[in-house]
Design a protein around this motif. Structure first.
Motif, PDB file in Angstrom:
ATOM      1  N   UNK B 240       6.778   0.049   2.989  1.00  0.00           N
ATOM      2  CA  UNK B 240       5.570   0.747   3.452  1.00  0.00           C
ATOM      3  C   UNK B 240       5.609   2.207   3.012  1.00  0.00           C
ATOM      4  N   UNK B 241       6.753   2.859   3.221  1.00  0.00           N
ATOM      5  CA  UNK B 241       6.862   4.275   2.853  1.00  0.00           C
ATOM      6  C   UNK B 241       6.786   4.444   1.337  1.00  0.00           C
ATOM      7  N   UNK B 242       7.324   3.468   0.593  1.00  0.00           N
ATOM      8  CA  UNK B 242       7.275   3.530  -0.864  1.00  0.00           C
ATOM      9  C   UNK B 242       5.848   3.387  -1.382  1.00  0.00           C
ATOM     10  N   UNK B 243       5.078   2.484  -0.779  1.00  0.00           N
ATOM     11  CA  UNK B 243       3.676   2.299  -1.162  1.00  0.00           C
ATOM     12  C   UNK B 243       2.890   3.595  -0.980  1.00  0.00           C
ATOM     13  N   UNK B 244       3.250   4.374   0.035  1.00  0.00           N
ATOM     14  CA  UNK B 244       2.477   5.551   0.396  1.00  0.00           C
ATOM     15  C   UNK B 244       3.087   6.851  -0.121  1.00  0.00           C
ATOM     16  N   UNK B 245       4.085   6.745  -1.015  1.00  0.00           N
ATOM     17  CA  UNK B 245       4.793   7.941  -1.484  1.00  0.00           C
ATOM     18  C   UNK B 245       3.843   8.902  -2.204  1.00  0.00           C
ATOM     19  N   UNK B 246       4.029  10.177  -1.951  1.00  0.00           N
ATOM     20  CA  UNK B 246       3.212  11.193  -2.622  1.00  0.00           C
ATOM     21  C   UNK B 246       4.046  12.140  -3.503  1.00  0.00           C
ATOM     22  N   UNK B 286      -4.645  -1.771   3.479  1.00  0.00           N
ATOM     23  CA  UNK B 286      -4.798  -3.226   3.521  1.00  0.00           C
ATOM     24  C   UNK B 286      -3.749  -3.908   2.650  1.00  0.00           C
ATOM     25  N   UNK B 287      -3.514  -3.363   1.433  1.00  0.00           N
ATOM     26  CA  UNK B 287      -2.518  -3.973   0.545  1.00  0.00           C
ATOM     27  C   UNK B 287      -1.145  -3.939   1.208  1.00  0.00           C
ATOM     28  N   UNK B 288      -0.817  -2.809   1.833  1.00  0.00           N
ATOM     29  CA  UNK B 288       0.473  -2.703   2.509  1.00  0.00           C
ATOM     30  C   UNK B 288       0.580  -3.758   3.604  1.00  0.00           C
ATOM     31  N   UNK B 289      -0.496  -3.868   4.402  1.00  0.00           N
ATOM     32  CA  UNK B 289      -0.489  -4.803   5.521  1.00  0.00           C
ATOM     33  C   UNK B 289      -0.352  -6.244   5.042  1.00  0.00           C
ATOM     34  N   UNK B 290      -1.168  -6.632   4.035  1.00  0.00           N
ATOM     35  CA  UNK B 290      -1.154  -8.006   3.548  1.00  0.00           C
ATOM     36  C   UNK B 290       0.215  -8.359   2.978  1.00  0.00           C
ATOM     37  N   UNK B 291       0.773  -7.463   2.157  1.00  0.00           N
ATOM     38  CA  UNK B 291       2.065  -7.763   1.546  1.00  0.00           C
ATOM     39  C   UNK B 291       3.174  -7.863   2.586  1.00  0.00           C
ATOM     40  N   UNK B 292       3.135  -7.008   3.627  1.00  0.00           N
ATOM     41  CA  UNK B 292       4.178  -7.097   4.640  1.00  0.00           C
ATOM     42  C   UNK B 292       4.038  -8.388   5.442  1.00  0.00           C
ATOM     43  N   UNK B 293       2.780  -8.793   5.738  1.00  0.00           N
ATOM     44  CA  UNK B 293       2.593 -10.047   6.461  1.00  0.00           C
ATOM     45  C   UNK B 293       3.072 -11.232   5.636  1.00  0.00           C
ATOM     46  N   UNK B 294       2.730 -11.239   4.328  1.00  0.00           N
ATOM     47  CA  UNK B 294       3.140 -12.342   3.457  1.00  0.00           C
ATOM     48  C   UNK B 294       4.656 -12.418   3.356  1.00  0.00           C
ATOM     49  N   UNK B 295       5.310 -11.284   3.154  1.00  0.00           N
ATOM     50  CA  UNK B 295       6.767 -11.317   3.020  1.00  0.00           C
ATOM     51  C   UNK B 295       7.388 -11.757   4.343  1.00  0.00           C
ATOM     52  N   UNK B 296       6.766 -11.363   5.458  1.00  0.00           N
ATOM     53  CA  UNK B 296       7.266 -11.807   6.757  1.00  0.00           C
ATOM     54  C   UNK B 296       7.209 -13.315   6.891  1.00  0.00           C
TER      55      UNK B 296
END
Lengths: 274, 306
Positions: B240-246, B286-296
């Motif tokens: 999650x933090x990597x997806x949002x890195x600035x 949304x992408x972060x959420x979907x990917x975390x749910x799928x990997x879960x």
């Protein structure tokens, strides 16, 4: 079954140890390098250095953008800490002492600023401030007040978490004894509860300060002329040049945070805060 | 000195019904206590999120930033343009590689902390993980720029040892972004894993060894499955933090390296395209959420409920 037992036995600790050392090196190297380079004599960083000097610290202090940035960061940090404690401690008291169905929902809302990514929350707050200004004429974007609002928000979850943890672990017999002896509820709170949760309060406050002081993503959207924080001043400078001056500024930030953490650790073991 | 105490007790029984010590402990009416904090989050986070949700569906007019229209155009623009799809793909790829590297380094580091022979070494290693985390990204990015630049520490060492003739170009490549992201996010992984590893009784590993399992087998067949909840939550956090890195992509990737979070900033502040910036922010969440749910879901299938 085990063709090379000795080899196998040694390869495991060796591999795990090497990777662990690499991990800790990755954590420490950048900080150590910054501190080292800040003493280099030459303006263009080259290794090994031609000599060592303290001049870059004076040069950095003489640049208004860094001096003002440091002042802004310290002031915002103090306001954010105060707001975070003033709103977070009552909320923690509620979370730790109440049993009712909406409790979990309130907790998720209060920890929300920790969960919503900084850039998303930052861009949202920035647009909200501009919209408010258009609607009411009240300017908050790019002002000190707006910056303080954003920073109080990201500091709040830390106060809530650390103070709630302290309250939950607290022995309530002293409070009951005080109440039995006739102390009024507010007296019990000031004289018994608050002193008992002091480590949590100190940790919550100091963490709030550190979280505010090092914040980047939220501040990006909230800073304006005259209200630039130190980390923003650092990254603005980095887009143009990497030199010993910026290393000196970064080392100053490391020093401020280290001082705060040494104080924190005396009240509340840092290793317990996560 | 007995007097006040006695008086206090009698007072208590006078004014409150029996068994009401607990009732008296209540410092004021409880429900108002969280109100100031809720107001802060409401004004500072929830209302703004609602506003950008609406903005992401607005029409863009370069001459007028006021909210107008209702359209899906911003989302269509994103998914219709290969450039933006590629930015999202790159963001996911960088976050995924960063997560894998953080696992490869974080598991041994957390294992070293959790199985430290002495309490002193344990706290030293833990502090080594926590302290850099609190120093902030700006300072650590300065360090990586100095380490990885053409005349930096790494290239000086490479050329002095004769491994390279000319400096190796690392700064302003995806390698630099990933290296610094791994370093920046590693503390989150180590701290999460360590707290889970601490709760795994070393007797399990010892039992496996006694029964003849070589160390690698004991580790992967006994320890790792037991540690799976921690490995999952650590991996999730870092992803999650990597997806949002600035900071890392902007400063170490250079101007040609695009990721989602910097693009949200550019669109909102530099291009003044608020509707598109809002849509980008929502696509990122949304992408972060979907990917975390799928990997879960995938991990639950393999290892049971986490």
């Amino acid at each position: 079954m085990r063709p090379f037992p000795r080899l196998a036995d040694r390869s495991f600790p060796l591999a795990m140890g090497t990777l662990a050392i690499a991990a800790f090196a990755l954590l420490v190297l950048p900080l150590a390098t910054v501190a080292w380079v800040s003493f280099f004599e030459g303006k263009i960083i080259s290794f090994p250095p031609s000599g060592y000097t303290l001049d870059w610290y004076r040069a950095a202090w003489e640049m208004p953008r860094f001096r003002d940035g440091l002042q802004t960061s310290l002031r915002v940090g103090l306001v954010a800490t105060a707001v975070s404690l003033a709103t977070g401690v009552p909320a923690a008291l509620f979370l730790a002492r109440t049993r009712f169905p909406g409790r979990a929902a309130i907790q998720s809302v209060l920890l929300g600023p920790l969960i919503v990514p900084g850039i998303v929350a930052g861009v949202a707050l920035y647009m909200f401030m501009i919209e408010t200004e258009i609607a009411t004429g009240l300017q908050t974007a790019q002002t000190f007040g707006g910056l303080c609002l954003g920073h109080s928000l990201i500091a709040l979850p830390w106060t809530v978490r650390l103070v709630t943890a302290q309250l939950v672990g607290m022995d309530r017999q002293a409070e009951e004894a005080a109440a039995v002896m006739g102390a009024r509820p507010l007296t019990v709170f000031w004289r018994v509860t608050l002193p008992a949760i002091r480590p949590g309060l100190v940790a919550g406050g100091l963490f709030s300060f550190v979280i505010s002081f090092v914040d980047l993503e939220k501040s990006l959207f909230l800073v304006g002329p005259g209200t630039t924080t130190l980390p923003i001043a650092i990254i603005n400078y980095l887009e143009w040049s990497v030199d010993p001056t910026i290393a000196a500024v970064a080392t100053a930030q490391i020093a401020v945070i280290s001082a705060v953490m040494i104080v924190t650790d005396r009240f509340f073991k840092l290793t317990r805060a996560f | 000195m007995v007097e006040p105490g006695v008086q206090g007790v009698s007072l208590a029984s006078d004014t409150a019904p029996p068994g009401s010590v607990r009732a008296r402990l209540r410092p004021g009416p409880f429900p108002v206590l969280p109100v100031p904090a809720l107001l802060l989050v409401g004004v500072g986070l929830i209302l703004p999120l609602i506003l950008i949700a609406r903005y992401s569906l607005a029409e863009f007019d370069p001459a007028d930033i006021a909210l107008q229209g209702l359209t899906l155009e911003n989302y269509a623009k994103f998914f219709g343009d290969p450039f933006y799809r590629e930015v999202l793909g790159r963001t996911v790829a960088v976050a995924a590689v960063t997560t894998l590297c953080c696992l490869a380094l974080g598991i041994p580091a957390a294992y070293a902390i959790s199985r430290s022979p002495s309490a002193g070494r344990r706290s030293l290693l833990l502090l080594l993980a926590i302290v850099p985390l609190l120093m902030g990204n700006a300072v650590r990015v300065v360090g990586w720029m100095v380490l990885l630049s053409d005349g930096g520490v790494l290239n000086t060492l490479l050329m002095a040892s004769g491994l390279r003739e000319a400096p190796l170009r690392i700064l302003y490549t995806s390698t630099a972004v990933i290296v610094s992201l791994v370093a920046v996010l590693l503390p989150f992984m180590v701290i999460t894993l360590q707290s889970v590893f601490d709760r795994i009784n070393p007797a399990f590993e010892e039992a496996a060894a006694t029964l003849g399992a070589p160390p690698w087998t004991a580790f992967f067949r006994v320890f790792v499955p037991l540690a799976m909840p921690g490995i999952f939550s650590g991996g999730l956090l870092v992803f999650i933090l990597g997806m949002n890195a600035y900071a890392s992509p902007v400063l170490l990737g250079g101007p040609a390296f695009h990721m989602m979070a910097p693009m949200v900033y550019e669109q909102a502040i530099e291009a003044f395209n608020w509707p598109f910036a809002s849509a980008l922010a929502f696509i990122l969440m949304a992408a972060t959420l979907v990917l975390t749910l799928l990997s879960g879901r995938a991990l639950e299938k393999r290892y049971g409920r986490l």
